[in-house]
Design an enzyme around this catalytic site. Structure first.
Site, PDB file in Angstrom:
ATOM      1  CG  HIS A  19      -0.044  13.023  -1.088  1.00  0.00           C
ATOM      2  ND1 HIS A  19      -1.341  13.169  -0.623  1.00  0.00           N
ATOM      3  CD2 HIS A  19       0.512  12.052  -0.285  1.00  0.00           C
ATOM      4  CE1 HIS A  19      -1.448  12.468   0.432  1.00  0.00           C
ATOM      5  NE2 HIS A  19      -0.428  11.827   0.694  1.00  0.00           N
ATOM      6  CE  LYS A  43      -3.173   5.558   7.049  1.00  0.00           C
ATOM      7  NZ  LYS A  43      -2.384   6.393   6.337  1.00  0.00           N
ATOM      8  NE  ARG A  92       4.547  13.140   5.890  1.00  0.00           N
ATOM      9  CZ  ARG A  92       3.763  12.665   6.646  1.00  0.00           C
ATOM     10  NH1 ARG A  92       2.720  13.519   6.683  1.00  0.00           N
ATOM     11  NH2 ARG A  92       3.839  11.427   6.920  1.00  0.00           N
ATOM     12  CB  SER A 130      -4.690  12.478   4.058  1.00  0.00           C
ATOM     13  OG  SER A 130      -4.101  12.364   3.131  1.00  0.00           O
TER      14      SER A 130
HETATM   15  N1  COA Z   1       3.060  15.049   1.689  1.00  0.00           N
HETATM   16  C1  COA Z   1       1.814  15.438   2.424  1.00  0.00           C
HETATM   17  N2  COA Z   1       1.363  14.048   3.083  1.00  0.00           N
HETATM   18  C2  COA Z   1       1.900  12.841   3.019  1.00  0.00           C
HETATM   19  C3  COA Z   1       3.298  12.763   2.117  1.00  0.00           C
HETATM   20  C4  COA Z   1       3.708  14.017   1.451  1.00  0.00           C
HETATM   21  N3  COA Z   1       4.736  13.750   0.812  1.00  0.00           N
HETATM   22  N4  COA Z   1       3.612  11.437   2.221  1.00  0.00           N
HETATM   23  C5  COA Z   1       2.749  10.753   3.025  1.00  0.00           C
HETATM   24  N5  COA Z   1       1.816  11.641   3.594  1.00  0.00           N
HETATM   25  C6  COA Z   1       0.936  11.326   4.548  1.00  0.00           C
HETATM   26  C7  COA Z   1      -0.304  10.731   3.902  1.00  0.00           C
HETATM   27  O1  COA Z   1      -1.364  11.305   3.414  1.00  0.00           O
HETATM   28  C8  COA Z   1      -0.721   9.911   5.234  1.00  0.00           C
HETATM   29  O2  COA Z   1      -1.536  10.713   5.873  1.00  0.00           O
HETATM   30  P1  COA Z   1      -2.783   9.688   6.860  1.00  0.00           P
HETATM   31  O3  COA Z   1      -1.988   9.044   7.799  1.00  0.00           O
HETATM   32  O4  COA Z   1      -3.334  10.947   7.736  1.00  0.00           O
HETATM   33  O5  COA Z   1      -3.770   9.244   6.033  1.00  0.00           O
HETATM   34  C9  COA Z   1       0.627   9.652   6.031  1.00  0.00           C
HETATM   35  O6  COA Z   1       1.343  10.592   5.524  1.00  0.00           O
HETATM   36  C10 COA Z   1       0.958   8.342   5.711  1.00  0.00           C
HETATM   37  O7  COA Z   1       1.255   7.973   4.378  1.00  0.00           O
HETATM   38  P2  COA Z   1       1.586   6.579   3.923  1.00  0.00           P
HETATM   39  O8  COA Z   1       2.664   6.186   4.492  1.00  0.00           O
HETATM   40  O9  COA Z   1       1.905   6.873   2.286  1.00  0.00           O
HETATM   41  O10 COA Z   1       0.491   5.836   4.057  1.00  0.00           O
HETATM   42  P3  COA Z   1      -0.593   5.444   3.218  1.00  0.00           P
HETATM   43  O11 COA Z   1      -1.978   5.002   4.218  1.00  0.00           O
HETATM   44  O12 COA Z   1      -1.084   6.716   2.623  1.00  0.00           O
HETATM   45  O13 COA Z   1      -0.231   4.412   2.255  1.00  0.00           O
HETATM   46  C11 COA Z   1       0.500   2.071   1.610  1.00  0.00           C
HETATM   47  C12 COA Z   1       0.229   3.033   2.713  1.00  0.00           C
HETATM   48  C13 COA Z   1      -0.597   2.089   0.808  1.00  0.00           C
HETATM   49  C14 COA Z   1       1.730   2.604   0.862  1.00  0.00           C
HETATM   50  C15 COA Z   1       0.788   0.633   2.196  1.00  0.00           C
HETATM   51  O14 COA Z   1      -0.194   0.547   3.212  1.00  0.00           O
HETATM   52  C16 COA Z   1       0.732  -0.558   1.404  1.00  0.00           C
HETATM   53  O15 COA Z   1       1.776  -0.651   0.690  1.00  0.00           O
HETATM   54  N6  COA Z   1      -0.403  -1.301   1.432  1.00  0.00           N
HETATM   55  C17 COA Z   1      -0.514  -2.315   0.457  1.00  0.00           C
HETATM   56  C18 COA Z   1      -0.224  -3.678   0.947  1.00  0.00           C
HETATM   57  C19 COA Z   1       1.134  -3.949   1.196  1.00  0.00           C
HETATM   58  O16 COA Z   1       1.766  -4.273   0.326  1.00  0.00           O
HETATM   59  N7  COA Z   1       1.376  -4.113   2.501  1.00  0.00           N
HETATM   60  C20 COA Z   1       2.959  -4.484   2.943  1.00  0.00           C
HETATM   61  C21 COA Z   1       3.670  -3.123   2.847  1.00  0.00           C
HETATM   62  S1  COA Z   1       5.368  -3.557   3.655  1.00  0.00           S
END
Ligand code: COA
Length: 169
Positions: A19, A43, A92, A130
């Site tokens: 991140h 989650k 990724r 994560s």
């Molecule tokens: N390096 C390392 N890990 C990374 C990464 C990077 N560059 N990018 C993503 N990851 C990991 C994250 O840590 C996460 O790990 P986990 O599944 O083990 O927790 C995984 O990849 C998925 O990441 P991400 O897609 O960013 O999911 P998230 O759960 O962290 O975030 C939100 C999701 C918050 C962006 C999304 O749920 C959201 O927008 N929520 C708000 C409600 C909303 O508007 N919903 C409609 C969306 S269309």
């Protein structure tokens, strides 16, 4: 000149160096990057929202143009209210693409003024998430170098690990 703001959203449970790499690179493209820590993403998190925000702040303090905030509700509503013109996302691997495409298209349907911008993850961070960090730390494995140093004491406390953790293997 109008300041360009991007929102970098996530659960950050916890923030990883993958991140941080995207945030640093995003900060070189935008005047301001808001690391937006989601309250509820469906989650079950290890760390409560306040601690996820605190870990990100401790890790990113001193990075010019980067701020950390909590948000709830729709991401596009938050982005609009923060005056952001972009949502920053990291890719990724090909496996991230389907989910990211779906999310970017849905966010675009909800709000056309906010563009989703993708950065390819650095090779060295391709394999971390994560969940993998929590999995390794929870069993006492060494995650130094995969997360910012500021995150280590939080993991140590959460898993009741000894003061000597993480040991080099
Ligand atoms: N390096 C390392 N890990 C990374 C990464 C990077 N560059 N990018 C993503 N990851 C990991 C994250 O840590 C996460 O790990 P986990 O599944 O083990 O927790 C995984 O990849 C998925 O990441 P991400 O897609 O960013 O999911 P998230 O759960 O962290 O975030 C939100 C999701 C918050 C962006 C999304 O749920 C959201 O927008 N929520 C708000 C409600 C909303 O508007 N919903 C409609 C969306 S269309």
């Amino acid at each position: 000149m109008t300041k360009r703001t991007a929102v970098y959203p996530g659960t950050f449970d916890p923030l990883t160096n993958g991140h941080c790499s995207i945030i640093r690179r995003g900060a070189s493209l935008f005047d301001r990057v808001i690391v937006a820590v989601a309250r509820d993403t469906g989650k079950k998190t290890l760390f409560p929202l306040e601690e996820r925000v605190a870990m990100a702040r401790e890790s990113l303090c001193g990075l010019p143009g980067v701020v950390v905030e909590a948000f709830d509700g729709l991401l596009v509503d938050y982005a609009r209210s923060a005056g952001a013109s972009a949502i920053l996302r990291g890719l990724r691997a090909v496996s991230d693409f389907d989910y990211e495409l779906q999310m970017a298209l849905m966010n675009r349907k909800l709000c056309r003024e906010v563009q989703t911008v993708f950065l390819m993850s650095d090779f060295q961070w391709m394999y971390i998430s994560s969940t993998t960090v929590r999995g390794v730390a929870g069993l006492g494995g060494n995650v130094r170098g995969l997360v910012p140093d500021a995150v280590l004491p939080h993991l140590r406390r959460a898993y009741g690990l000894p003061e000597t953790w993480p040991h080099e293997q």
